[in-house]
Design an enzyme around this catalytic site. Sequence first.
Site, PDB file in Angstrom:
ATOM      1  N   ASP A  52      -2.933  -3.459  -4.701  1.00 58.73           N
ATOM      2  CA  ASP A  52      -3.087  -3.454  -3.242  1.00 58.73           C
ATOM      3  C   ASP A  52      -3.510  -4.842  -2.766  1.00 58.73           C
ATOM      4  OD1 ASP A  52      -2.905  -2.137  -0.804  1.00 58.73           O
ATOM      5  OD2 ASP A  52      -4.957  -1.361  -0.870  1.00 58.73           O
ATOM      6  N   HIS A  91       3.904  -3.466   2.531  1.00 59.29           N
ATOM      7  CA  HIS A  91       3.382  -2.131   2.860  1.00 59.29           C
ATOM      8  C   HIS A  91       4.428  -1.243   3.525  1.00 59.29           C
ATOM      9  CE1 HIS A  91      -0.601  -3.171   1.459  1.00 59.29           C
ATOM     10  NE2 HIS A  91      -0.954  -1.914   1.641  1.00 59.29           N
ATOM     11  N   HIS A 145       6.568  -0.028   0.787  1.00 61.19           N
ATOM     12  CA  HIS A 145       5.775   1.012   0.100  1.00 61.19           C
ATOM     13  C   HIS A 145       5.947   2.360   0.805  1.00 61.19           C
ATOM     14  CE1 HIS A 145       2.248   3.627   0.284  1.00 61.19           C
ATOM     15  NE2 HIS A 145       2.148   3.419  -1.017  1.00 61.19           N
ATOM     16  N   HIS A 174      -1.187   4.222  -4.638  1.00 60.20           N
ATOM     17  CA  HIS A 174      -0.806   3.310  -3.551  1.00 60.20           C
ATOM     18  C   HIS A 174      -0.644   1.872  -4.057  1.00 60.20           C
ATOM     19  CE1 HIS A 174      -0.975   1.450   0.468  1.00 60.20           C
ATOM     20  NE2 HIS A 174      -1.876   0.636  -0.032  1.00 60.20           N
TER      21      HIS A 174
HETATM   22 ZN   LIG Z   1      -2.719  -1.023   0.988  1.00 64.18          ZN
END
Ligand SMILES: [Zn+2]
Length: 379
Positions: free
Chosen positions: A170, A265, A268, A282
Amino acid sequence: MMRKAFISPTKYVQGEDELLNLGYFVKTFGDSALLIAHPDDVNRVKDKLKSTIDKFNITLVESNFQGECSREEVKRLQELAKEKACSCTIGLGGGKAIDTAKCVAEGEALIIVPTIAATDAPTSHSAVLYTPEGEFDDYAYFKQSPSVVMIDTTVIANAPTRFLVAGMGDALSTYFEARATARSYSNVNAGLPCGVREGVCGEAKGTNTALALAKFCYETLLKDGLQAKVACDSNMVTPALENIIEANILLSGLGFESGGLAAAHAIHNGLTSLEGTHHYYHGEKVAFTTIAQLVLENADKEELDEVLAFSSAVGLPICLPDLGVDSVTYEELLTVAKKACIPEESIHSMPFPITEEAVAAAIMVADQLGRKYKASKEA
Ligand SMILES: [Zn+2]
């Protein structure tokens, strides 16, 4: 002239056995706190909680948290806090407990105690709401970030290493997304007001400060990532582990919220439509979509190689099979890209026009580059 914004928690504190000081921070608000935490997480730290309760003579009101950050659960907990006259809210554990605590506190006295360093969400002034069935409901923004974010590094060192590594994933995207946001002069989340207010401007660009923090986040990963992983494998707190906890939670948290999100993101979010990825965290998915962003923006080869080498060394996914997707059709990738390119997605913070075809191509090439890198290491 540009309007800029930067947001952060009032206090960040990190140390070995730091949980023993929880009572001190509760005491700054009053005598009691509503404790929002999964029973398993409470169990992991129950001796420290008992010790700080006794030392500072505070009451922690246990809330039998149901595990989902839903409107219903938030309302129930707010009523409990009112009934017990709690002076502040504590969110202890992983993402759901933390998000729920943010929603219950609504920007008032709030202490966040992450027991894993798997994402950069703890410091932010936002939360994600789900339905009681676990489906995405809405984003919520509050008037302030948490009052205190406290990290017990001993607790993090004793959590599974996979969480720490996911947190590095992340944190890996933070600099590249902030850089893209700066290049395109896009807005950052730090400028968003809570709720929709007539006449309140929610548009603000990132500060130089946030971009510098994001860059330092990336440099810290490269310098200390591998050593921190090894330390966590041995359940040991070392300076490298401390640096990575700070990078995963504080640097990445400030970096994304005040520096901006971009393609990584958004891709993602699109990637979650592939069934195989559901068993991955994540940050693990974000590590791969960071490579996709670098392909999309045609980043320097040295930079791409540096990211591949880092992810490979710490065990982050670098290709789709690493995320449970062994084969994928172009049509499936277009579906992922379509989801990543909806108008409200952060991918439009990239400094050039985005098409679904370009995004699908970037994912496919990122996958191939990751596979080639792996093959070259195995040869
Ligand atoms: Zn994130």
